[in-house]
Design a protein around this motif. Structure first.
Motif, PDB file in Angstrom:
ATOM      1  N   GLN A 172      -3.025  10.891  13.001  1.00 22.23           N
ATOM      2  CA  GLN A 172      -2.317  10.229  11.910  1.00 22.23           C
ATOM      3  C   GLN A 172      -1.135  11.063  11.438  1.00 22.23           C
ATOM      4  O   GLN A 172      -0.075  10.532  11.117  1.00 22.23           O
ATOM      5  CB  GLN A 172      -3.272   9.947  10.744  1.00 22.23           C
ATOM      6  N   LEU A 203      -5.121  16.116  -1.497  1.00 24.27           N
ATOM      7  CA  LEU A 203      -4.865  14.698  -1.760  1.00 24.27           C
ATOM      8  C   LEU A 203      -4.380  13.951  -0.535  1.00 24.27           C
ATOM      9  O   LEU A 203      -4.547  12.743  -0.430  1.00 24.27           O
ATOM     10  CB  LEU A 203      -3.824  14.546  -2.874  1.00 24.27           C
ATOM     11  N   PHE A 204      -3.752  14.667   0.380  1.00 24.61           N
ATOM     12  CA  PHE A 204      -3.087  13.964   1.466  1.00 24.61           C
ATOM     13  C   PHE A 204      -3.683  14.314   2.826  1.00 24.61           C
ATOM     14  O   PHE A 204      -4.334  13.497   3.458  1.00 24.61           O
ATOM     15  CB  PHE A 204      -1.592  14.277   1.415  1.00 24.61           C
ATOM     16  N   MET A 255       0.741   3.998  -2.853  1.00 29.05           N
ATOM     17  CA  MET A 255       0.397   5.375  -2.489  1.00 29.05           C
ATOM     18  C   MET A 255       1.468   6.327  -2.970  1.00 29.05           C
ATOM     19  O   MET A 255       1.170   7.330  -3.603  1.00 29.05           O
ATOM     20  CB  MET A 255       0.242   5.524  -0.974  1.00 29.05           C
ATOM     21  N   LEU A 285      -3.163   4.477   7.206  1.00 29.60           N
ATOM     22  CA  LEU A 285      -2.940   5.792   6.610  1.00 29.60           C
ATOM     23  C   LEU A 285      -2.842   5.704   5.088  1.00 29.60           C
ATOM     24  O   LEU A 285      -3.482   6.477   4.363  1.00 29.60           O
ATOM     25  CB  LEU A 285      -1.652   6.381   7.195  1.00 29.60           C
ATOM     26  N   ALA A 312      -3.985   3.424   3.173  1.00 30.22           N
ATOM     27  CA  ALA A 312      -5.290   3.058   2.615  1.00 30.22           C
ATOM     28  C   ALA A 312      -6.195   4.287   2.545  1.00 30.22           C
ATOM     29  O   ALA A 312      -6.903   4.506   1.562  1.00 30.22           O
ATOM     30  CB  ALA A 312      -5.935   1.959   3.449  1.00 30.22           C
ATOM     31  N   ASP A 313      -6.162   5.105   3.592  1.00 31.87           N
ATOM     32  CA  ASP A 313      -6.985   6.315   3.614  1.00 31.87           C
ATOM     33  C   ASP A 313      -6.601   7.256   2.470  1.00 31.87           C
ATOM     34  O   ASP A 313      -7.458   7.796   1.764  1.00 31.87           O
ATOM     35  CB  ASP A 313      -6.818   7.044   4.958  1.00 31.87           C
ATOM     36  N   VAL A 314      -5.304   7.454   2.309  1.00 26.58           N
ATOM     37  CA  VAL A 314      -4.868   8.366   1.248  1.00 26.58           C
ATOM     38  C   VAL A 314      -5.223   7.788  -0.119  1.00 26.58           C
ATOM     39  O   VAL A 314      -5.700   8.502  -1.007  1.00 26.58           O
ATOM     40  CB  VAL A 314      -3.360   8.649   1.336  1.00 26.58           C
ATOM     41  N   GLY A 328      -7.529  13.903   4.244  1.00 30.39           N
ATOM     42  CA  GLY A 328      -8.076  12.601   4.600  1.00 30.39           C
ATOM     43  C   GLY A 328      -7.569  12.065   5.924  1.00 30.39           C
ATOM     44  O   GLY A 328      -7.984  10.990   6.357  1.00 30.39           O
ATOM     45  N   LEU A 329      -6.673  12.809   6.565  1.00 29.00           N
ATOM     46  CA  LEU A 329      -6.024  12.276   7.766  1.00 29.00           C
ATOM     47  C   LEU A 329      -6.439  13.028   9.028  1.00 29.00           C
ATOM     48  O   LEU A 329      -6.735  14.217   8.989  1.00 29.00           O
ATOM     49  CB  LEU A 329      -4.503  12.387   7.606  1.00 29.00           C
ATOM     50  N   ALA A 384       0.835  -1.202   0.000  1.00 25.97           N
ATOM     51  CA  ALA A 384       0.000   0.000   0.000  1.00 25.97           C
ATOM     52  C   ALA A 384       0.871   1.254   0.000  1.00 25.97           C
ATOM     53  O   ALA A 384       0.577   2.237  -0.684  1.00 25.97           O
ATOM     54  CB  ALA A 384      -0.922   0.006   1.209  1.00 25.97           C
TER      55      ALA A 384
END
Lengths: 150, 150
Positions: free
Chosen positions: A134, A125-126, A21, B141, B143-145, A129-130, A17
């Motif tokens: 995180q 983009l980053f 990413m 993290l 996966a979220d991104v 979502g956190l 992942a």
DNA sequence: GCCATGTAGATGATGTGTCATCTACTGGTG
DNA sequence: CACCAGTAGATGACACATCATCTACATGGC
């Protein structure tokens, strides 16, 4: 290298992942920057470091140290940026071997124009979502890995 | 793009550290792989995906989907790998436009020889410095991104 | 002063990634 | 069947990264 310690299931998922990413994120950021401002991420980084000094100039070896790039990568990059008018090379009087890299007016305009859109993209983009947790966990993780990288 | 939402101090630290980590990590992994086995990370990824199928062959578009690469990147990559004898192209009878990519014996030997050292390096540079919690947090993290990247 | 070694930086060759564009085949609609 | 939109894949041009190598200047020991 006999009997390697393979990655377990968690590690393998995390690693795949992560690779995915980072590939996609870099591609998106590069594309946005390129499309909206004609700069690459490499150009952007160089220009940011130059504008961090109010004189707008650095010795290449300082830039190299800050960016942690290969020396020849930097040299080629500067050549290309010079050709496009973003930076200029100047002689260094203190050290006959050396040089200065100076940001040009055009370079300044380029980075000024590019920065808002780039930051906005990074955020969208980053970070959007956190959670805050995180982000701090990431900061910690990256610092830990960087330590091991020496 | 007026009034961009700039990154706050935490985010900025995290972002800079992330960029630095990913640059250095990628460079190290690439160098190790290149030096020890003559493969690039790109070669490695392609070969891994090919060996995942027991026939050792795939349609390029499947490979593209799995790797999430640009189509032309893949095509160039395959051309270079073919030139080096790691893969071979075969015609596809079902679809006159299509093709197959097949791993060669040499490609199999290369990936078999390269994998242990590569995995060991990933472990040493990355996972050995992290706790189990950090690994699962990273998995989450990324996966979220990735979700946000669409 | 002379030489050895180190440091700053440039350069050419080659491999890699992206974009734009091209060819050729597929498959559906009239 | 004729047409045409869509899909599979290749390619040329160009930006980028790395490696090996080169030049020129600096600096310390003799």
């Amino acid at each position: 290298m006999n009997s390697p310690r393979w990655l377990d299931a968690d590690e393998q998922r995390a690693w795949r992942a992560y690779l995915r990413m980072q590939g996609r994120l870099t591609a998106r950021l590069n594309r946005q920057l390129q499309a909206d401002s004609g700069l690459s991420l490499a150009d952007y980084d160089v220009l940011v470091h130059l504008t961090d000094r109010e004189e707008g100039r650095l010795r290449p070896y300082e830039l190299q140290r800050d960016l942690q790039w290969e020396q020849s990568r930097l040299s080629h990059q500067l050549t290309r940026m010079q050709r496009r008018g973003l930076v200029r090379r100047e002689e260094c009087v203190d050290d006959g071997r050396g040089a200065y890299v100076v940001i040009t007016e055009q370079g300044r305009r380029a980075i000024t124009a590019a920065a808002p859109g780039h930051v906005e993209t990074v955020r969208r983009l980053f970070f959007d979502g956190l959670t805050r947790e995180q982000v701090t966990a990431l900061e910690r993780l990256t610092a830990d890995v960087l330590d091991r990288l020496g």
